[in-house]
Design a protein around this motif. Structure first.
Motif, PDB file in Angstrom:
ATOM      1  N   SER A  20       0.852  -1.191   0.000  1.00  0.00           N
ATOM      2  CA  SER A  20       0.000   0.000   0.000  1.00  0.00           C
ATOM      3  C   SER A  20       0.888   1.242   0.000  1.00  0.00           C
ATOM      4  O   SER A  20       2.106   1.147   0.112  1.00  0.00           O
ATOM      5  CB  SER A  20      -0.921   0.007   1.223  1.00  0.00           C
ATOM      6  OG  SER A  20      -0.156  -0.044   2.426  1.00  0.00           O
ATOM      7  N   ARG A  21       0.277   2.397  -0.130  1.00  0.00           N
ATOM      8  CA  ARG A  21       1.038   3.639  -0.094  1.00  0.00           C
ATOM      9  C   ARG A  21       1.303   4.019   1.359  1.00  0.00           C
ATOM     10  O   ARG A  21       0.420   3.923   2.209  1.00  0.00           O
ATOM     11  CB  ARG A  21       0.256   4.753  -0.793  1.00  0.00           C
ATOM     12  CG  ARG A  21       1.078   6.025  -1.045  1.00  0.00           C
ATOM     13  CD  ARG A  21       0.259   7.052  -1.801  1.00  0.00           C
ATOM     14  NE  ARG A  21       1.037   8.223  -2.134  1.00  0.00           N
ATOM     15  CZ  ARG A  21       1.796   8.361  -3.196  1.00  0.00           C
ATOM     16  NH1 ARG A  21       1.864   7.356  -4.064  1.00  0.00           N
ATOM     17  NH2 ARG A  21       2.484   9.460  -3.440  1.00  0.00           N
TER      18      ARG A  21
ATOM     19  N   GLY B 161     -10.956   0.646   2.685  1.00  0.00           N
ATOM     20  CA  GLY B 161      -9.993   0.279   3.721  1.00  0.00           C
ATOM     21  C   GLY B 161     -10.617  -0.342   4.950  1.00  0.00           C
ATOM     22  O   GLY B 161      -9.904  -0.738   5.870  1.00  0.00           O
TER      23      GLY B 161
ATOM     24  N   SER C 295      -9.457  -4.430   5.077  1.00  0.00           N
ATOM     25  CA  SER C 295      -8.113  -4.986   4.870  1.00  0.00           C
ATOM     26  C   SER C 295      -7.632  -5.821   6.054  1.00  0.00           C
ATOM     27  O   SER C 295      -7.096  -6.923   5.874  1.00  0.00           O
ATOM     28  CB  SER C 295      -7.120  -3.862   4.579  1.00  0.00           C
ATOM     29  OG  SER C 295      -7.388  -3.265   3.331  1.00  0.00           O
TER      30      SER C 295
ATOM     31  N   ASP D  70     -10.104   0.493  -5.312  1.00  0.00           N
ATOM     32  CA  ASP D  70     -10.317   0.747  -3.883  1.00  0.00           C
ATOM     33  C   ASP D  70      -9.206   0.042  -3.090  1.00  0.00           C
ATOM     34  O   ASP D  70      -8.686  -0.998  -3.512  1.00  0.00           O
ATOM     35  CB  ASP D  70     -11.691   0.203  -3.485  1.00  0.00           C
ATOM     36  CG  ASP D  70     -12.044   0.465  -2.041  1.00  0.00           C
ATOM     37  OD1 ASP D  70     -12.803   1.405  -1.786  1.00  0.00           O
ATOM     38  OD2 ASP D  70     -11.566  -0.282  -1.156  1.00  0.00           O
ATOM     39  N   SER D  71      -8.817   0.612  -1.951  1.00  0.00           N
ATOM     40  CA  SER D  71      -7.734   0.016  -1.161  1.00  0.00           C
ATOM     41  C   SER D  71      -8.070  -1.410  -0.732  1.00  0.00           C
ATOM     42  O   SER D  71      -7.190  -2.286  -0.708  1.00  0.00           O
ATOM     43  CB  SER D  71      -7.417   0.882   0.058  1.00  0.00           C
ATOM     44  OG  SER D  71      -8.568   1.055   0.870  1.00  0.00           O
ATOM     45  N   ASP D  72      -9.332  -1.684  -0.408  1.00  0.00           N
ATOM     46  CA  ASP D  72      -9.725  -3.054  -0.068  1.00  0.00           C
ATOM     47  C   ASP D  72      -9.672  -3.960  -1.293  1.00  0.00           C
ATOM     48  O   ASP D  72      -9.359  -5.152  -1.186  1.00  0.00           O
ATOM     49  CB  ASP D  72     -11.130  -3.071   0.539  1.00  0.00           C
ATOM     50  CG  ASP D  72     -11.151  -2.655   1.997  1.00  0.00           C
ATOM     51  OD1 ASP D  72     -10.082  -2.669   2.631  1.00  0.00           O
ATOM     52  OD2 ASP D  72     -12.229  -2.299   2.505  1.00  0.00           O
TER      53      ASP D  72
ATOM     54  N   LEU E 297      -7.483  -3.659  -3.675  1.00  0.00           N
ATOM     55  CA  LEU E 297      -6.064  -3.960  -3.842  1.00  0.00           C
ATOM     56  C   LEU E 297      -5.612  -5.043  -2.867  1.00  0.00           C
ATOM     57  O   LEU E 297      -4.859  -5.954  -3.230  1.00  0.00           O
ATOM     58  CB  LEU E 297      -5.232  -2.691  -3.633  1.00  0.00           C
ATOM     59  CG  LEU E 297      -5.392  -1.596  -4.694  1.00  0.00           C
ATOM     60  CD1 LEU E 297      -4.702  -0.319  -4.236  1.00  0.00           C
ATOM     61  CD2 LEU E 297      -4.821  -2.057  -6.033  1.00  0.00           C
ATOM     62  N   THR E 298      -6.079  -4.953  -1.619  1.00  0.00           N
ATOM     63  CA  THR E 298      -5.718  -5.970  -0.630  1.00  0.00           C
ATOM     64  C   THR E 298      -6.266  -7.327  -1.026  1.00  0.00           C
ATOM     65  O   THR E 298      -5.559  -8.340  -0.976  1.00  0.00           O
ATOM     66  CB  THR E 298      -6.239  -5.579   0.765  1.00  0.00           C
ATOM     67  OG1 THR E 298      -5.700  -4.321   1.143  1.00  0.00           O
ATOM     68  CG2 THR E 298      -5.868  -6.626   1.807  1.00  0.00           C
TER      69      THR E 298
END
Length: 426
Positions: free
Chosen positions: A246-247, A278, A281, A303-305, A307-308
């Motif tokens: 992640s960033r 998020g 995650s 979305d960050s989730d 990506l996870t």
């Protein structure tokens, strides 16, 4: 164009019959801060030892500022290149000042004492590393972090143009790790000191290095800036472990969470997670670490989730970024939920775009599939952006037996699913 300080050209290194580095080539330019990363046995330290003229390659060459390092004398190389290793044990009662002055040895003639210039260089090195106030203290009396700062000062007293780091923070606590690398980074930025370091910690390498080289079985798997090297695919291929990349929350650098190798459970039990933004995650990591299969959705791509979930190899039902969930995805969602051992709803905000996810949960609960919601039921309204529709659906879920649970209770449910699956497998 920046001057090339070090050219590594087709280097091959072995220990006896064991090949460690195979035909490796790269360039290091003036002012680079290059991190060498990779799993144990990938050739990181061997590469550094080859650059430092400690281990001669069986093929290829290492060129330093236009000269083959193995045609340079040790004294000539030491005037331009310094090595900082892991924390040094303190066995002799030298003062800090005496230890730092040892860095001037390559510049002194035989039987020549230190000149005024040498004393000034040593004092400057102690000042920039914040050990000048310790100059009269014995090295044996210092803490690990203080000793390592002294060793940086000794290396700087050589007045090198290249500094080699062999995991210099390996035995230091987090605070001292940051202190040491911040000093080195500042020197790299202010004096164009070229730095090449071996790193075990991927996040330290990401935070402090401009460029990374990822070694895998003696070859370069990836090379470039941290974002291009520290990818889920590269880490999985080199380390054999799943990673969530992640960033960094404060820096324009990637942050890596490497998960232990997952032990797949018999029975194929699966948990479905409704998440986003998020909120899911950490829950995904809990599920994955227990060896349970995971499905996620419906969720927006990017979305960050999302990506996870992708990094964990989960089955994902997605829609394009910012697009709402349609009836088609909701129907696919229900079909996937039916085969799940448990459906969990993360503390995700609900708007009209993802309300169909919650409606699908309600229909699934009516069919006897267990559904749990994370968090506190009394705070649902705080993340309801539908004018009350989401709150109403949550109430209906509760009427059908859905519970709101905290992390500890969710973990207990996951452990129960694992135990049930193992019993069924027997």
């Amino acid at each position: 164009m920046a001057q090339v300080d070090i050219l590594i050209d087709g280097v091959v290194c072995s220990y006896g019959s064991h090949l460690v580095i195979s035909g490796l080539s790269l360039q290091v330019k003036r002012g680079d801060f290059l991190g060498i990363i990779g799993p144990n046995g990938s050739g990181k330290t061997t590469l550094l030892r080859t650059i430092a003229r400690v281990l001669e390659p069986s093929a290829g060459r290492v060129v330093f500022m236009g000269k083959d390092v193995y045609k340079m004398s040790a004294r000539e190389l030491a005037r331009k290149m310094a090595v900082l290793g892991q924390e040094h044990s303190a066995e002799y009662d030298f003062t800090v000042h005496e230890v730092v002055l040892m860095g001037r040895t390559p510049h002194l003639g035989r039987f020549q004492g230190e000149r005024q210039h040498d004393l000034e260089v040593a004092e400057h090195a102690m000042r920039v590393t914040n050990v000048l106030h310790l100059k009269d203290r014995l090295i044996t009396e210092l803490s690990g972090g203080e000793r390592q700062r002294v060793m940086i000062a000794r290396a700087l007293a050589q007045e090198p143009e290249v500094l080699l780091l062999d995991e210099p923070t390996a035995y230091l606590d987090v605070g001292h790790q940051t202190e040491i690398l911040t000093i080195i980074r500042r020197l790299n930025a202010t004096s164009q000191l070229t730095v090449i370091g071996v790193f075990h910690d991927l996040n330290l390498a990401s935070e402090y290095c401009d460029k990374l080289v990822l070694l895998d079985r003696g070859r370069i798997r990836a090379m470039g800036d941290p974002f291009s090297v520290l990818t889920t695919e590269n880490i999985s291929a080199a380390y054999g472990s799943t990673a969530v990349v992640s960033r960094h929350p404060f820096l324009p650098k990637p942050h890596v969470l490497v998960l232990p190798r997952r032990v797949e459970r018999a029975g194929g039990e699966r948990v479905h997670l409704v998440a986003g933004g998020g909120s899911g995650s950490a829950l995904m990591e809990r599920i994955s670490l227990r060896g349970l299969s995971l499905s996620v959705g419906v969720i927006n791509e990017g979305d960050s989730d999302w990506l996870t979930a992708r990094s964990l190899g989960a089955r994902i039902i997605s829609v394009p970024a910012f697009a709402p969930v349609t009836v088609r995805e909701a129907e696919e969602l229900e079909a996937i939920m039916i085969g799940a051992k448990l459906v969990a709803v993360a503390e995700v905000p609900f708007g009209h775009g993802n309300l169909l996810n919650l409606r699908a949960c309600l229909r699934i609960s009516e069919r006897g599939i267990p559904v749990v919601c994370m968090g506190d039921a009394s705070k649902v309204a705080e993340r309801d952006y539908t004018g009350g529709s989401a709150t109403k659906l949550f109430s209906e879920l509760q009427e059908r037996g859905t519970r709101f649970v905290q992390a500890a209770e969710f973990d207990a449910l996951l452990d129960w699913i694992v135990a049930e699956g193992e019993r069924d497998a027997r």
